[in-house]
Design a protein around this motif. Structure first.
Motif, PDB file in Angstrom:
ATOM      1  N   CYS A   1      -6.504  -5.939  -1.288  1.00  0.00           N
ATOM      2  CA  CYS A   1      -6.284  -7.494  -1.832  1.00  0.00           C
ATOM      3  C   CYS A   1      -5.787  -8.462  -0.621  1.00  0.00           C
ATOM      4  N   CYS A   2      -4.824  -9.299  -0.834  1.00  0.00           N
ATOM      5  CA  CYS A   2      -4.499 -10.332   0.086  1.00  0.00           C
ATOM      6  C   CYS A   2      -4.150  -9.445   1.445  1.00  0.00           C
ATOM      7  N   ARG A   3      -4.771 -10.372   2.535  1.00  0.00           N
ATOM      8  CA  ARG A   3      -4.410  -9.892   4.029  1.00  0.00           C
ATOM      9  C   ARG A   3      -5.114  -8.711   4.404  1.00  0.00           C
TER      10      ARG A   3
ATOM     11  N   PRO B   1       0.782  -1.291   0.052  1.00  0.00           N
ATOM     12  CA  PRO B   1       0.065   0.077   0.019  1.00  0.00           C
ATOM     13  C   PRO B   1       0.775   1.291  -0.084  1.00  0.00           C
ATOM     14  N   HIS B   2       2.101   1.287   0.508  1.00  0.00           N
ATOM     15  CA  HIS B   2       2.871   2.387   0.554  1.00  0.00           C
ATOM     16  C   HIS B   2       3.333   2.850  -0.936  1.00  0.00           C
ATOM     17  N   PHE B   3       3.268   1.995  -1.574  1.00  0.00           N
ATOM     18  CA  PHE B   3       3.476   2.199  -3.340  1.00  0.00           C
ATOM     19  C   PHE B   3       2.453   3.150  -3.929  1.00  0.00           C
TER      20      PHE B   3
ATOM     21  N   LYS C   1       6.103  -3.914   6.052  1.00  0.00           N
ATOM     22  CA  LYS C   1       5.469  -2.693   6.599  1.00  0.00           C
ATOM     23  C   LYS C   1       3.927  -2.871   6.001  1.00  0.00           C
ATOM     24  N   CYS C   2       3.187  -2.958   7.271  1.00  0.00           N
ATOM     25  CA  CYS C   2       1.796  -3.183   7.178  1.00  0.00           C
ATOM     26  C   CYS C   2       1.127  -1.823   7.347  1.00  0.00           C
TER      27      CYS C   2
ATOM     28  N   GLY D   1       0.664  -4.905   2.948  1.00  0.00           N
ATOM     29  CA  GLY D   1       2.114  -4.904   2.973  1.00  0.00           C
ATOM     30  C   GLY D   1       2.828  -5.974   3.336  1.00  0.00           C
ATOM     31  N   ASP D   2       2.080  -7.154   3.797  1.00  0.00           N
ATOM     32  CA  ASP D   2       2.975  -8.299   3.935  1.00  0.00           C
ATOM     33  C   ASP D   2       3.640  -8.568   2.449  1.00  0.00           C
TER      34      ASP D   2
END
Length: 327
Positions: free
Chosen positions: A308-310, A244-246, A283-284, A269-270
């Motif tokens: 998405c995932c997680r 997500p930080h992208f 970094k989640c 972020g995983d």
């Protein structure tokens, strides 16, 4: 094969949602939280065989959380994948159709129960048929590298996707969602396939990214977008299952590269280790963080935001709440 749904379907939903629609979140993550065992090459598609009731349950949980778009359980559901499990061709096609049927049934059940409730803030959700990349079928992590090898050609990728695309469209979804596309070659294959099959329902093509700058193959997004921008069959372009930080920087980049609607649904972020088949902590983003960044992503041009995932229904609830409160 022409199908008559108007191409404005996605645009209409975005407008009804106040300019930015909310999609659902991690599917396999939520299935596992209900006890599903999906450590398998078929991944979440295994539940189409073993636990279809859990699929419908997860769809309903995301609708309750505020999702305007449901993505089906067909991401890793492929005819070759089902055949490798000893199923017949007919059984494989039936399972693909079931992925659409379960989502449509969940959507209709939820909408029938909420449409006339005074003060409800739900929209009638759209069902997007998930079409995972060739790398997703390989189940070796190559959707995060784009390294398919020299033997994988444009025609091979089109042949791989063609029958699945036909079966899914015939089952009656509202949208098509090509997901975690890792390179220009597969993006081109998807575009050409939409043209050749004369698909008449809206579609989006989403890439993944491992560096926040380029497609996983190392090709620039400008290279990848050139073929998509020319197609009238592709209604939206986006990024999924990237950290997500992208997203903020990628949104700014994408706005310069396309005039199409932009879809973003990052993971938590995983980091997924495709070979070891496990998640590595990184970094989640918490649900509270998603609540803060979702309006910012919308203001930067995102027209559809999800997870998405997680990510989980609580993530989607946070996103939906934040977007509605700031619209």
């Amino acid at each position: 094969m022409g199908f008559g749904k108007g191409m404005s379907l996605l645009e209409d939903l975005i407008e009804k949602a106040g300019g930015c629609a909310v999609m659902d979140g991690g599917f396999a993550t939520q299935l596992e939280s209900h006890g599903a065992s999906i450590n398998d090459p078929l991944w979440s598609a295994l539940c189409l065989i073993k636990d279809p009731h859990l699929i419908k349950r997860v769809h309903l949980e995301y609708l309750e959380a505020g999702a305007d778009i449901l993505v089906t359980s067909s991401y890793q559901a492929t005819i070759p994948g089902f055949l490798s499990r000893g199923l017949s061709f007919e059984e494989a096609e039936t399972l693909l159709k079931k992925s659409i049927k379960l989502a449509v049934e969940a959507r209709d059940k939820f909408w029938d129960g909420t449409r006339n409730v005074p003060g409800n803030r739900y929209n009638r959700a759209l069902v997007a048929a998930s079409i995972g990349s060739y790398g997703a079928y390989l189940a070796d992590g190559s959707e995060y590298s784009g390294c398919y090898g020299p033997d994988v050609s444009l025609d091979m990728l089109k042949d791989f996707h063609r029958r699945r695309l036909r079966v899914l469209v015939e089952a009656g979804p509202d949208l098509l969602a090509f997901e975690t596309i890792p390179n220009k070659l597969e993006a081109q294959a998807c575009v050409e396939l939409l043209e050749e099959e004369n698909i008449q329902i809206p579609s989006w093509i989403c890439f993944s990214s491992v560096d926040g700058e380029n497609a996983p193959s190392g090709e620039s997004f400008k290279e990848c977008f050139d073929v998509l921008n020319k197609s009238t069959k592709v209604n939206a372009i986006g990024i999924n299952c990237a950290p997500p930080h992208f997203i903020e920087s990628l949104l700014c980049k994408f706005k310069e590269l396309t005039t199409k609607a932009i879809v973003v649904y990052p993971n938590s972020g995983d980091i997924w280790d495709g070979r070891a088949k496990k998640w590595k902590p990184s970094k989640c983003f918490s649900d509270d963080t998603f609540e803060v960044v979702a309006p910012r992503w919308r203001d930067l041009g995102a027209k559809v935001i999800g997870g998405c995932c997680r990510t989980t229904p609580s993530t989607i609830r946070a996103i939906s709440k934040a977007l509605k409160e700031t619209s």
